[in-house]
Design an enzyme around this catalytic site. Structure first.
Site, short mmCIF file in Angstrom:
data_model
loop_
_atom_site.label_atom_id
_atom_site.label_comp_id
_atom_site.label_asym_id
_atom_site.label_seq_id
_atom_site.Cartn_x
_atom_site.Cartn_y
_atom_site.Cartn_z
N GLU A 1 0.86 -1.19 0.00
CA GLU A 1 0.00 0.00 0.00
C GLU A 1 0.89 1.24 0.00
OE1 GLU A 1 -3.33 -0.18 2.77
OE2 GLU A 1 -3.32 -2.35 2.63
N HIS B 1 -9.36 9.18 3.00
CA HIS B 1 -8.95 8.07 2.13
C HIS B 1 -9.17 8.52 0.70
CE1 HIS B 1 -8.52 4.18 0.27
NE2 HIS B 1 -8.14 3.68 1.43
N ARG C 1 -0.96 8.65 1.66
CA ARG C 1 -2.36 9.06 1.44
C ARG C 1 -2.61 10.55 1.40
NH1 ARG C 1 -5.62 4.92 5.11
NH2 ARG C 1 -5.05 3.24 3.75
N HIS D 1 -11.65 9.34 6.74
CA HIS D 1 -11.38 7.92 6.94
C HIS D 1 -10.84 7.60 8.32
CE1 HIS D 1 -10.33 3.86 5.78
NE2 HIS D 1 -9.04 4.06 5.99
N ARG E 1 -1.13 8.85 9.05
CA ARG E 1 -0.95 7.42 9.34
C ARG E 1 -0.55 6.64 8.09
NH1 ARG E 1 -4.49 2.95 8.84
NH2 ARG E 1 -6.00 4.41 7.98
C1 SIN Z 1 -7.51 0.42 2.75
O1 SIN Z 1 -7.75 -0.77 2.59
O2 SIN Z 1 -7.21 1.17 1.84
C2 SIN Z 1 -7.60 0.99 4.13
C3 SIN Z 1 -6.44 0.56 4.91
C4 SIN Z 1 -6.18 1.54 6.02
O3 SIN Z 1 -6.91 2.50 6.19
O4 SIN Z 1 -5.17 1.37 6.69
#
Ligand code: SIN
Length: 528
Positions: free
Chosen positions: A115, A239, A285, A346, A381
């Site tokens: 991610e 998000h 993010r 989010h 985060r």
């Molecule tokens: C996601 O699956 O994009 C959310 C994961 C997160 O907020 O850590």
């Protein structure tokens, strides 16, 4: 009056795992607003980040977390959580949580996702329904434990603080909470020698959010009213990709898709992230959400698109089954069509100031999970670090709270809840109007990009609304909607105050009137 050793408020990953562990040492009451299964955790798609592969290291995970946190992480807290994480995750596996296995067990047993902001693959997941899998394992353990009484449909109102009842001196102590039972309409008094706040975040403060309806910042508001310090509330994480469809409420499209190669595109099909950051779709993010916001505002787009169509069809269906099915409900076949997405509130990176042991500044009151500020997340985060933090701090709190349980101090005599002259609420429209107004003004004035003028307007409106709500709170018998309204209004005010205080831009807080970071003056937490 219900007397226990431990009171747990909230049933996400932190509340459930604390209850499971604390039950080895005493009687536990767990109260939750809906069912045990309903929490932010249950909707987590991406997974849990942890050092699990031979390509990874504590050093690398710590570095990625600190870098995403834009100068405000407490590095020793991060390192401690990262070191402890794998042991806590192994406990989940031992309870029966099944994470997706890799196709090549000779290399790694589990498939590890990637991610934004992570330099290596390290996200354990159960396809795209990781939260549901974790919750199922923990709920099984909690429901089977004879030492745990579960109170569903109970809404905690306020903590029982000794000094508010004329007892104690020095550091205040918490002895439980009042909670409204939705089934009977009665307010019960739950007393406990140690209380854990595990109420999650406050996405409902914003008009658009990935969070379920329960995320109304109740624990944060209760902690503030109890006298706890609250830190870094300006850092609300948006998000980048929530499904944009008039009927799709709060549906997240996991960042793991970008980890597997999905591209963000404008309506004309052109990709844009490389123009904002060298890491393109895998930038942290805050950067991705701001880039999308800028594209939407500059070009008057209603949304942008996430495109996974270049991935193999069978892979998409097995790796992202929940998203595939959900989008099909809206006639979007993600193997062929681009997914319309927008950013949405989010995660709350700030919260109740909590020590390494899970202790808050109020004795006998612990906190774990999204409600806290532990120093882990800094100003932004890192993806999939939240379940990890919740697990680790719930464990530490359970270990430390045994001391509070064993301490021989007599509990003060707590008065039962009194409704005074309050009457049944006869104007529910006032509540729903105020809910809507707060969420809309927070979205418009205190969103991804802020300005001094918008923050000032928000501050004036929220302060007026809080005065009105305070009045309803005294005049009317409490209901779930009234309690949540009272809490979101307070959380909104704390976000606005923190955002006004920070005279720079950093991580998730971007103010056009002070767009640069100012390390000399502002590399520090905003504490209320
Ligand atoms: C996601 O699956 O994009 C959310 C994961 C997160 O907020 O850590």
């Amino acid at each position: 009056m219900r007397a226990y050793d431990y009171l747990v408020i909230g049933s996400g990953i932190a509340g459930l795992s604390f209850a499971h562990k604390a039950a080895a040492n005493g009687r536990v009451a767990l109260i939750t607003k809906r069912t045990l299964e309903e929490s932010n955790t249950a909707y987590a798609q991406g997974g849990v980040a942890a050092v699990w592969s031979s390509d990874d290291s504590v050093e690398a995970h710590t570095r990625d977390t600190v870098e995403a946190g834009a100068g405000l992480c407490n590095e020793s807290v991060v390192r401690g959580v990262v070191e402890e994480g794998p042991a806590r995750i192994q406990e989940l596996i031992d309870l029966g949580a099944e994470f997706t296995r890799s196709g090549d067990p000779s290399r790694e047993l589990y498939d590890l996702g990637l991610e934004g902001g992570h330099s290596v693959r390290r996200v354990l997941h159960a396809a795209d329904h990781t939260g549901r899998e974790i919750v199922a394992a923990l709920v099984r353990a909690v429901r089977l434990d004879p030492n745990i009484d579960v109170f569903e449909n109970h809404h905690a109102i306020d903590l029982l603080i000794d000094q508010k009842f004329g007892f104690g001196h020095g550091v205040p102590q918490c002895w439980g909470a009042y909670a409204l039972d939705f089934n009977s309409g009665k307010v019960h008094t739950f007393t406990a020698r140690a209380t854990l706040l595990a109420t999650g975040g406050a996405g409902k403060v914003y008009l658009y959010t990935s969070n379920p309806d329960v995320a109304s910042g109740d624990g944060l508001a209760m902690a503030y009213r109890a006298g706890c310090h609250i830190a870094n509330m300006e850092f609300i994480q948006f998000h980048p990709t929530c499904l944009f469809h008039p009927e799709a409420k709060s549906f997240l499209v996991t960042e793991a898709m970008r980890g597997e190669g999905a591209k963000l595109r404008r309506p004309d099909g052109s990709a844009f992230m490389a123009a904002y950051d060298d890491r393109a779709e895998l930038a942290p993010r805050d950067i991705v959400a701001r880039a999308i916001d800028q594209e939407m505002k500059r070009n008057a787009y209603e949304n942008v698109y996430l495109d996974v169509t270049s991935l193999d069809e069978d892979f998409i269906k097995s790796r992202f089954p929940v998203i595939y099915e959900k989008c099909l409900e809206y006639n979007i076949n993600i193997t062929r069509d681009m997914i319309p997405v927008v950013p949405a509130a989010h995660y709350m990176c700030g919260g109740v100031v909590t020590a390494d042991t899970g202790e808050t500044g109020v004795e006998r009151l612990y906190a774990a999970g999204e409600v806290t500020h532990t120093g882990m997340h800094g100003a932004n985060r890192l993806a999939s670090n939240s379940l990890l933090e919740g697990l680790v701090f719930a464990h530490r709190a359970a270990v430390h709270a045994k001391e509070a349980r064993d301490d021989p101090t007599d509990a003060p005599r707590v008065p039962s809840w009194r409704s005074g002259r309050a009457v049944d609420i006869n104007e529910s429209v006032v509540i729903s109007h105020n809910w809507d107004e707060i969420r809309r003004l927070m979205w418009n004035y205190v969103g991804i990009v802020r300005s001094d003028r918008r923050l000032k307007r928000a501050q004036a409106r929220v302060s007026m609304l809080r005065d009105e709500i305070r009045q309803y709170y005294w005049d009317f018998l409490v209901t779930g909607d009234l309690l949540e309204l009272r809490n979101i209004a307070l959380v909104a005010e704390l976000i606005v105050r923190s955002a006004q205080t920070r005279r720079e831009s950093r991580g998730l807080h971007f103010n056009v009137d002070c767009p640069e970071s100012d390390d000399e003056n502002w590399r520090r937490d905003t504490v209320i």
